[in-house]
Design an enzyme around this catalytic site. Structure first.
Site, PDB file in Angstrom:
ATOM      1  N   GLY A  10       0.809  -1.217   0.000  1.00  0.00           N
ATOM      2  CA  GLY A  10       0.000   0.000   0.000  1.00  0.00           C
ATOM      3  C   GLY A  10       0.836   1.257   0.000  1.00  0.00           C
ATOM      4  O   GLY A  10       0.603   2.163   0.806  1.00  0.00           O
ATOM      5  N   SER A  13       0.418   5.991  -1.723  1.00  0.00           N
ATOM      6  CA  SER A  13       0.002   7.263  -1.117  1.00  0.00           C
ATOM      7  C   SER A  13       0.127   7.162   0.389  1.00  0.00           C
ATOM      8  O   SER A  13       0.405   6.094   0.945  1.00  0.00           O
ATOM      9  CB  SER A  13      -1.461   7.595  -1.493  1.00  0.00           C
ATOM     10  N   GLY A  16       2.033   4.695   3.612  1.00  0.00           N
ATOM     11  CA  GLY A  16       2.828   3.716   2.892  1.00  0.00           C
ATOM     12  C   GLY A  16       3.886   4.348   2.016  1.00  0.00           C
ATOM     13  O   GLY A  16       5.039   3.911   1.997  1.00  0.00           O
ATOM     14  N   SER A 139      -4.509   0.323  14.475  1.00  0.00           N
ATOM     15  CA  SER A 139      -5.288   1.507  14.822  1.00  0.00           C
ATOM     16  C   SER A 139      -5.806   1.397  16.242  1.00  0.00           C
ATOM     17  O   SER A 139      -6.095   0.292  16.727  1.00  0.00           O
ATOM     18  CB  SER A 139      -6.470   1.662  13.862  1.00  0.00           C
ATOM     19  N   TYR A 168     -14.246  -2.168  10.369  1.00  0.00           N
ATOM     20  CA  TYR A 168     -12.864  -1.672  10.272  1.00  0.00           C
ATOM     21  C   TYR A 168     -12.122  -1.910  11.586  1.00  0.00           C
ATOM     22  O   TYR A 168     -10.976  -2.379  11.593  1.00  0.00           O
ATOM     23  CB  TYR A 168     -12.860  -0.181   9.931  1.00  0.00           C
TER      24      TYR A 168
END
Length: 287
Positions: A10, A13, A16, A139, A168
């Site tokens: 990833g 952008s 990453g 996260s 998520y």
């Protein structure tokens, strides 16, 4: 070049790309995996343009598709003699439920099952690079998961923008649990693994958060929202800093005030970590 080989997923952008950029600046040889070829080629041109001596390569794979993961793992084996650092950064936040090519919830497939399989398929390279490191971008949202069923966590369901927040969070908890299980299972092979929360980062991911773009446009004017470069700083520490040599199974947060939050009890359940690991092996077909 210092002959350190790194893989970053990833990297077209956000965090990453900044992580790949920072690894190249440190003299690392970087291979990045991306889903979109055109964006990948643009990223490759950017990184090579910034440093003419950069040793950087691009590979294309959709991590939600297990066949893609197996293919790209084979391609990586053809190009790397070993692997010193694997940064599992790729992730998505789908606003609405979708089913992956293999029949799983697509967000869980992208954020957990794909990286889980890729990590397993590269473990021999990580052993050759020992002491090697795995960095998992997780996260603080994993704290919000009240219940997770090791048998059904990847089952497709129905949800909209609000419900997507819970899925998520579940995917990020799976990242954390996997990191801790790696720390136990692969320590003897010289492989360490740590997860971290980069904080609130102004990146492409916020486009998929309900009202994310509008809210972050305002919030980025305050210290609460970090730039992608700032978000990548801890990834680079976990990848490069000698003080993390041999340290494994940790979760590190850059979110202000995180130490004041109650502990995420799921993180301290070895039985759950093992069950998630074994179920993930079944789902991706390596048991």
């Amino acid at each position: 070049m210092d002959d350190k080989y790194c893989v970053v997923t990833g990297a077209t952008s956000g965090i990453g790309k900044e992580t790949a950029r920072g690894l190249i600046a440190a003299g690392r040889r970087v291979l990045f995996v991306c889903r979109d070829r055109a964006r990948g080629e643009a990223t490759l041109a950017d990184l090579r343009g910034e440093r003419s001596q950069a040793d950087v390569q691009m590979f294309v794979a959709d991590l939600s598709v297990l066949a893609d993961v197996r293919r790209v793992a084979g391609e990586i084996h053809q190009h790397l003699p070993r692997l010193d650092v694997l940064v599992n950064n790729a992730g998505t936040h789908d606003l609405r439920a979708a089913v992956s090519a293999d029949g799983f919830d697509r967000m869980i497939a992208t954020n957990h099952l794909g990286p889980f399989l890729l990590t397993h398929l590269l473990v021999d390279l990580l052993e050759r690079g020992a002491p090697s490191r795995i960095v998992m971008v997780a996260s603080e949202s994993h704290r919000s998961v009240v219940r997770i069923d090791p048998r059904t966590f990847a089952d497709p369901g129905t949800y909209g923008p609000i419900g997507s927040l819970a899925v998520y969070a579940r995917s990020k908890l799976l990242n954390v649990l996997t990191t801790q299980e790696i720390a136990r299972r692969w320590a003897a092979q010289g492989i360490s693994a740590n997860a971290f929360c980069p904080g609130l980062v102004s990146s492409g991911l916020v486009r998929n958060i309900p009202m994310g773009t509008a809210l972050f446009s305002l919030a980025r004017l305050t210290p609460a929202v970090r730039s992608p470069k700032q978000g990548s700083e801890h990834a680079l520490r976990l990848a490069n800093d000698p003080s993390f040599t041999g340290r494994s199974g940790g979760f590190y947060s850059t979110t202000a005030g995180a130490v004041l939050l109650p502990p995420a009890l799921h993180r301290f359940r070895p039985g759950l970590q093992r069950e998630v690991w074994e179920r993930s092996e079944e789902l991706v077909g390596i048991r």
